[in-house]
Scaffold this motif. Sequence first.
Motif, PDB file in Angstrom:
ATOM      1  N   VAL A   1      78.233 159.835  64.661  1.00  0.00           N
ATOM      2  CA  VAL A   1      77.391 160.924  65.157  1.00  0.00           C
ATOM      3  C   VAL A   1      78.066 162.281  64.926  1.00  0.00           C
ATOM      4  CG1 VAL A   1      76.411 161.930  67.266  1.00  0.00           C
ATOM      5  CG2 VAL A   1      76.321 159.449  66.888  1.00  0.00           C
ATOM      6  N   PHE A   2      77.286 163.251  64.496  1.00  0.00           N
ATOM      7  CA  PHE A   2      77.790 164.628  64.439  1.00  0.00           C
ATOM      8  C   PHE A   2      77.432 165.314  65.744  1.00  0.00           C
ATOM      9  CE2 PHE A   2      76.987 164.061  59.709  1.00  0.00           C
ATOM     10  CZ  PHE A   2      78.328 163.877  59.411  1.00  0.00           C
ATOM     11  N   ARG A   3      78.404 165.563  66.604  1.00  0.00           N
ATOM     12  CA  ARG A   3      78.129 166.225  67.870  1.00  0.00           C
ATOM     13  C   ARG A   3      77.812 167.699  67.627  1.00  0.00           C
ATOM     14  NH1 ARG A   3      83.530 165.178  70.749  1.00  0.00           N
ATOM     15  NH2 ARG A   3      84.154 165.484  68.584  1.00  0.00           N
ATOM     16  N   PRO A   4      76.798 168.245  68.276  1.00  0.00           N
ATOM     17  CA  PRO A   4      76.417 169.648  68.029  1.00  0.00           C
ATOM     18  C   PRO A   4      77.563 170.609  68.335  1.00  0.00           C
ATOM     19  CG  PRO A   4      74.709 168.517  69.293  1.00  0.00           C
ATOM     20  CD  PRO A   4      75.884 167.590  69.233  1.00  0.00           C
TER      21      PRO A   4
ATOM     22  N   ASP B   1      74.423 174.441  68.553  1.00  0.00           N
ATOM     23  CA  ASP B   1      73.563 174.422  67.364  1.00  0.00           C
ATOM     24  C   ASP B   1      73.218 172.970  67.038  1.00  0.00           C
ATOM     25  OD1 ASP B   1      73.651 177.245  66.917  1.00  0.00           O
ATOM     26  OD2 ASP B   1      75.666 177.026  66.082  1.00  0.00           O
ATOM     27  N   LEU B   2      71.970 172.611  67.224  1.00  0.00           N
ATOM     28  CA  LEU B   2      71.567 171.202  67.094  1.00  0.00           C
ATOM     29  C   LEU B   2      71.278 170.827  65.645  1.00  0.00           C
ATOM     30  CD1 LEU B   2      69.241 170.885  70.223  1.00  0.00           C
ATOM     31  CD2 LEU B   2      71.723 170.597  70.036  1.00  0.00           C
ATOM     32  N   PHE B   3      71.820 169.696  65.263  1.00  0.00           N
ATOM     33  CA  PHE B   3      71.505 169.137  63.940  1.00  0.00           C
ATOM     34  C   PHE B   3      70.149 168.434  64.003  1.00  0.00           C
ATOM     35  CE2 PHE B   3      76.203 169.001  64.163  1.00  0.00           C
ATOM     36  CZ  PHE B   3      76.513 169.742  63.037  1.00  0.00           C
TER      37      PHE B   3
ATOM     38  N   SER C   1      69.917 166.433  71.123  1.00  0.00           N
ATOM     39  CA  SER C   1      69.466 165.776  69.888  1.00  0.00           C
ATOM     40  C   SER C   1      70.387 166.184  68.745  1.00  0.00           C
ATOM     41  CB  SER C   1      68.024 166.167  69.578  1.00  0.00           C
ATOM     42  OG  SER C   1      67.917 167.553  69.370  1.00  0.00           O
ATOM     43  N   THR C   2      70.684 165.222  67.886  1.00  0.00           N
ATOM     44  CA  THR C   2      71.521 165.495  66.718  1.00  0.00           C
ATOM     45  C   THR C   2      71.218 164.441  65.665  1.00  0.00           C
ATOM     46  OG1 THR C   2      73.759 165.962  65.961  1.00  0.00           O
ATOM     47  CG2 THR C   2      73.537 164.180  67.576  1.00  0.00           C
ATOM     48  N   VAL C   3      72.115 164.319  64.682  1.00  0.00           N
ATOM     49  CA  VAL C   3      71.931 163.301  63.644  1.00  0.00           C
ATOM     50  C   VAL C   3      73.237 162.532  63.466  1.00  0.00           C
ATOM     51  CG1 VAL C   3      70.172 164.616  62.372  1.00  0.00           C
ATOM     52  CG2 VAL C   3      72.599 164.901  61.801  1.00  0.00           C
TER      53      VAL C   3
ATOM     54  N   GLY D   1      65.038 164.882  54.326  1.00  0.00           N
ATOM     55  CA  GLY D   1      66.029 163.865  54.657  1.00  0.00           C
ATOM     56  C   GLY D   1      67.446 164.380  54.753  1.00  0.00           C
ATOM     57  N   SER D   2      67.656 165.637  54.442  1.00  0.00           N
ATOM     58  CA  SER D   2      68.995 166.207  54.561  1.00  0.00           C
ATOM     59  C   SER D   2      69.251 166.639  56.008  1.00  0.00           C
ATOM     60  CB  SER D   2      69.146 167.394  53.606  1.00  0.00           C
ATOM     61  OG  SER D   2      68.302 168.447  54.040  1.00  0.00           O
ATOM     62  N   ILE D   3      70.459 167.107  56.259  1.00  0.00           N
ATOM     63  CA  ILE D   3      70.818 167.525  57.612  1.00  0.00           C
ATOM     64  C   ILE D   3      70.617 169.029  57.754  1.00  0.00           C
ATOM     65  CG2 ILE D   3      72.737 167.720  59.253  1.00  0.00           C
ATOM     66  CD1 ILE D   3      73.865 165.133  58.059  1.00  0.00           C
ATOM     67  N   GLY D   4      69.823 169.426  58.736  1.00  0.00           N
ATOM     68  CA  GLY D   4      69.619 170.850  59.005  1.00  0.00           C
ATOM     69  C   GLY D   4      70.249 171.234  60.331  1.00  0.00           C
ATOM     70  N   ILE D   5      70.367 172.522  60.571  1.00  0.00           N
ATOM     71  CA  ILE D   5      70.905 173.011  61.844  1.00  0.00           C
ATOM     72  C   ILE D   5      69.891 174.001  62.402  1.00  0.00           C
ATOM     73  CG2 ILE D   5      72.902 174.039  62.989  1.00  0.00           C
ATOM     74  CD1 ILE D   5      74.637 173.303  60.642  1.00  0.00           C
ATOM     75  N   ARG D   6      69.471 173.797  63.664  1.00  0.00           N
ATOM     76  CA  ARG D   6      68.344 174.550  64.217  1.00  0.00           C
ATOM     77  C   ARG D   6      68.668 176.009  64.538  1.00  0.00           C
ATOM     78  NH1 ARG D   6      64.065 171.488  64.540  1.00  0.00           N
ATOM     79  NH2 ARG D   6      64.309 169.280  65.024  1.00  0.00           N
ATOM     80  N   SER D   7      69.911 176.294  64.841  1.00  0.00           N
ATOM     81  CA  SER D   7      70.276 177.672  65.175  1.00  0.00           C
ATOM     82  C   SER D   7      71.644 177.947  64.575  1.00  0.00           C
ATOM     83  CB  SER D   7      70.304 177.866  66.703  1.00  0.00           C
ATOM     84  OG  SER D   7      71.153 176.902  67.305  1.00  0.00           O
ATOM     85  N   ASN D   8      72.116 179.177  64.712  1.00  0.00           N
ATOM     86  CA  ASN D   8      73.411 179.515  64.105  1.00  0.00           C
ATOM     87  C   ASN D   8      74.222 180.401  65.036  1.00  0.00           C
ATOM     88  OD1 ASN D   8      75.535 179.805  62.322  1.00  0.00           O
ATOM     89  ND2 ASN D   8      74.477 181.242  60.971  1.00  0.00           N
ATOM     90  N   HIS D   9      74.315 179.978  66.301  1.00  0.00           N
ATOM     91  CA  HIS D   9      75.191 180.707  67.220  1.00  0.00           C
ATOM     92  C   HIS D   9      76.645 180.590  66.796  1.00  0.00           C
ATOM     93  CE1 HIS D   9      71.609 179.769  69.763  1.00  0.00           C
ATOM     94  NE2 HIS D   9      71.718 181.070  69.979  1.00  0.00           N
ATOM     95  N   SER D  10      76.939 179.539  66.036  1.00  0.00           N
ATOM     96  CA  SER D  10      78.312 179.332  65.562  1.00  0.00           C
ATOM     97  C   SER D  10      78.716 180.363  64.522  1.00  0.00           C
ATOM     98  CB  SER D  10      78.460 177.930  64.941  1.00  0.00           C
ATOM     99  OG  SER D  10      78.219 176.930  65.894  1.00  0.00           O
ATOM    100  N   GLY D  11      77.745 181.053  63.944  1.00  0.00           N
ATOM    101  CA  GLY D  11      78.078 182.046  62.926  1.00  0.00           C
ATOM    102  C   GLY D  11      78.591 181.436  61.640  1.00  0.00           C
TER     103      GLY D  11
END
Lengths: 353, 353, 353, 353
Positions: free
Chosen positions: B99-102, A262-264, B309-311, A270-280
């Motif tokens: 770095v926040f690793r995905p 799940d890529l940040f 890619s991450t943040v 400007g906040s941190i988002g997460i592109r997917s939610n396979h992590s649940g």
Amino acid sequence: MNTWGNIFRLTSFGESHGTAVGGVIDGCPSNITVDLDFIQNELNRRKPGQSDITTSRKEPDRVEFLSGIYEGKTTGAPMAFMVRNSDCHSEDYDNLKDVFRPSHADYTWYLKYGHRDHRGGGRSSARETIARVVAGAMAKIVLRENGIHIVAYTSQAGNIRLEKPYTELDFGNIEKTPVRCPDGETAAQMTALIREVQAVGDTIGGVITCVCKGVPAGIGNPVFGKLSAALANAMMSIPAAKGFDYGMGFEGVHQRGSEVNDLFYRTDSGSIGIRSNHSGGIQGGISNGEDIYFRVAFKPIATLLQPQSTVDTNGNAVIVKAAGRHDPCVLPRAVPIVEAMAAMTILDQLLLA
Amino acid sequence: MNTWGNIFRLTSFGESHGTAVGGVIDGCPSNITVDLDFIQNELNRRKPGQSDITTSRKEPDRVEFLSGIYEGKTTGAPMAFMVRNSDCHSEDYDNLKDVFRPSHADYTWYLKYGHRDHRGGGRSSARETIARVVAGAMAKIVLRENGIHIVAYTSQAGNIRLEKPYTELDFGNIEKTPVRCPDGETAAQMTALIREVQAVGDTIGGVITCVCKGVPAGIGNPVFGKLSAALANAMMSIPAAKGFDYGMGFEGVHQRGSEVNDLFYRTDSGSIGIRSNHSGGIQGGISNGEDIYFRVAFKPIATLLQPQSTVDTNGNAVIVKAAGRHDPCVLPRAVPIVEAMAAMTILDQLLLA
Amino acid sequence: MNTWGNIFRLTSFGESHGTAVGGVIDGCPSNITVDLDFIQNELNRRKPGQSDITTSRKEPDRVEFLSGIYEGKTTGAPMAFMVRNSDCHSEDYDNLKDVFRPSHADYTWYLKYGHRDHRGGGRSSARETIARVVAGAMAKIVLRENGIHIVAYTSQAGNIRLEKPYTELDFGNIEKTPVRCPDGETAAQMTALIREVQAVGDTIGGVITCVCKGVPAGIGNPVFGKLSAALANAMMSIPAAKGFDYGMGFEGVHQRGSEVNDLFYRTDSGSIGIRSNHSGGIQGGISNGEDIYFRVAFKPIATLLQPQSTVDTNGNAVIVKAAGRHDPCVLPRAVPIVEAMAAMTILDQLLLA
Amino acid sequence: MNTWGNIFRLTSFGESHGTAVGGVIDGCPSNITVDLDFIQNELNRRKPGQSDITTSRKEPDRVEFLSGIYEGKTTGAPMAFMVRNSDCHSEDYDNLKDVFRPSHADYTWYLKYGHRDHRGGGRSSARETIARVVAGAMAKIVLRENGIHIVAYTSQAGNIRLEKPYTELDFGNIEKTPVRCPDGETAAQMTALIREVQAVGDTIGGVITCVCKGVPAGIGNPVFGKLSAALANAMMSIPAAKGFDYGMGFEGVHQRGSEVNDLFYRTDSGSIGIRSNHSGGIQGGISNGEDIYFRVAFKPIATLLQPQSTVDTNGNAVIVKAAGRHDPCVLPRAVPIVEAMAAMTILDQLLLA
């Protein structure tokens, strides 16, 4: 071991044909308005006999609180409650007095405790889930004040499976179908299957999916006490539960890291988002603020209207066959139980964090 | 929440780049001969770099006991142990400092604790499983004196799946293959897949199956604290675990009660036998004396040799890419960890019963 | 049962003549600066050989932290620490190999665990209190950031008793006397008594008083888990402790309600004040914001330089007599241990509230 | 924190003027015959109004079990019970609605939970001890099957003190006196004192001594979880308890090791005997097979028939004065509560060992 939880705790009591089933909720925050109608309604949702595909035994279960509420609000004192067992035809079970029913808890209970209460399963009866649903309803009340909402639905019955992800479903439809599946077409197929199974006195298993929205980041622990482990523990304590997974779960094991990480990213604000939610919604055991979703597998109910061979306590071969109507599928009734255990788990971990 | 168990308990400590990782075993019965070679050997089984399909970092992990053993036997006092972290090239991780690793625990840890130790995952590193394996080895020693044996193996890697049930496998072959799969042909396919994944710097998930033989009837509890729930809790606490099921599990939900009920019968000797074991050795939360078997799903390891890619902590977009060699599949190393957690759970419940 | 606490928890390990004694602190808040000099200094306070009225064995105990600290601050991960046992002349104890020393734990340990480690008391040695003092020092660091301070002192040695209430004492004098009594004259009498006892190879008991200042109102629980019960539990776990009371305690039982009720009044600033503190800062199990004070009674140490008749493991009558110098009074060394257990209890309850 | 115990556990509920008080006993062994008359009789012993020196409120407390008993025996399932609150003249307390009574839990409860139930003390009412007495009675039933007997008596009321050691008393006399003191002459003096205190609307404290006979060696733990610490925890959880000591306790601190060490000797039959019992049956936290005896100090009850100055929730000065008759001394009613908590503690530790 009839107490569950760390801070928000339920101590459960009662067997199928005793005076009452109930529990004591401890650790509920004070000054919460207790919505008794909501709690009773949640209890009604688990009641057998809500539709013709569930068991038709009448159980007019009314919850009565004995303590912990003053002027309509929680006081911080333990909240005891009970539901009287009104439908105690113990004699209906006399023919089971010495019989070990296949795949029930009769045999293991007997081995552990050296006796048995043959009437309707005793302590191992599904009636013990009444206490879970009442305590879970109270947890839901506290959670919704914190913007947290928990919804479950039937996602598979037998081989009929709802393929759509939860994000494409309208949860408002769940209660409109007897199987508690929000997709009308799939619900119809499930209902047809359950009727077919019911017609021959058989039973069928399935899967319930649960989604927790609004859970803040930071809940759960990094090693033992992971939020995922706490949820697994809670779900696997439900009668007939055989499996638990969350996020990508069992179905994602064939995928590669590059597909499911799940890529940040940096959002427009400007906040941190997460592109997917396979992590649940849980990473390293701790909630990350995304939706938490998981599945619970249920076996078919062991009580059949078909004759089955078994033995009695003396080891003699006998035939057992349930009488009357029965419950062909646990799923519709288990939906509010899954929600209740999820609500209790999330609230407990929230109070612990 | 770094303590696990009720009677047989492990308190775990240590992070990837601190002085040491280790733990304290409490509640181990006294007068048990401690087979230190066995314990060290179990620890070697989880070590990376055992074959070319696992990570090649050298970790010459030697376990040292600090207390609880006198004249080669347990005394009943707590058994503290540690493994020094010898391979602490913290500077290797300097580029990960912010770095926040995905799909790692970096982000959630930061949200929960307000800081981060970027070096190799800190407390969330897989090195914490060293404590589990040592304590699990001690539990195995106690269990085998009680005739209880626990074996796990890789039953699925990616889409390569071992279809044979465990009853048809020769467990003696497990350690002969790098993937710890007892079926030679399937193991070869799994190995090929993992090499393929490894070649492109990617990772792959899978499933481990575990079998517990010789567990006496009567272990576990009927409502909360079911043996199945305790096992689920233990397994879901393992890093990268995404799912748990036992007996017929998720794969049996499409079957009918008449197909999967386990029928009792009178054996020739007059004792009570059970014709099948879809229950997986646990009925109503309590062991019934049959084999206990369950599965654990693992996601692909999140660390890739591919750029992702991450943040960073300031929310700036960055690219992260692990250096050196990596571990393409957690399964071979996770096998002894699954066994360890199973051993601890069974022993704890045995002592509690 | 070597773990103590609910949220702030200490798991303790180690026996007198093993490799090391130590512990694991779990649940300490993150981002706290760890003052290692303070912790070592607290440990020095419990060290024997600080003056000629305590045992003269050299124990250059140095605490080493193994985990949980990064860049000088707590991380939220478990903090493992150990102190190596450098002074292990096990052979000194060979004559005790099969002897049950009177009023020691030798006999009960043997009955419970089926074996014994005769070297210096094994797990029951006072060396286990090292772990308490280290964890208590860490708790003190967290507490002082919250404005909470804990001080203990010797208030009675044998029949020499400090009659002044704590409110009339200058706590700055405690560390200036070898008996840790803040009143110079009384301290001198106590010292003289202890020397007299020491001269004949005997030992003497006494009482330690502890005061906790700055504890906010609302800590503790109304039924079980009363703050007073938690403190009693903590204090009675200290070796040689025989009694606990708080507030008016045993000495106030002859008084009447009208004499000891603590009356509320309106202060000049309009807030609520309390005119007296016979309650000892705890009412109905919950702190009320006033000073918490309590006493702990200690028996004379059981190890004497006088010959005593006893039996060995075979039941044969033998004479036992300790060699070398001994510790005539536990009180000076017990002062920091009482403080440590108080600090851990208050912090644990604070985090739980 | 309304659950007590490790294996034999009581979860308590109910407040003074709610529907009911009661509890859930969990972990009671199965197949124990439940002597309901004995349990009701124990409950009657704690009832106010048994004599003219105790409060005369009528409380016809009848215990009703809701679960866990089948055909007169325990099943291993949780035993829920309740006692309805029949005497709920809540309006009697209307004048206390906003008043903080001196040395009651009103003030601290308000600070902790942000509200108050002014009716009879709410959850902090002595009525919560009903649950303890019922669960303790059940524990006594199990203990007596194991040859363990627990007896308590009033050993000091105000300044009237029973000087004889317990070994010289006839416990058969305890229930014959209104103060529950087995020595007739001392009992008469105590009764006179209590009447005198009662006549002026005041209250008086005292001490209860408890003796546990038949406890096998090996119960309790060597570091944390000492049997003495568990007993202290239990006793200090009783309302109005201010102190605990065991064996030589506070009163032996002036003695020397050579005077109080308990010497082992070889008995005529060749077994190991102990010449004295200053240890109070517990050495190093573990029972040694001798009688366990301890004392509990109680403060005078805070409710007086005399006017007392205090404040209300707004901080205004008010005068509070209880109406009707009152309870001048807690001791007679506290005797069965001390026994109950002792029984629960001993049984819990027995099951844990």
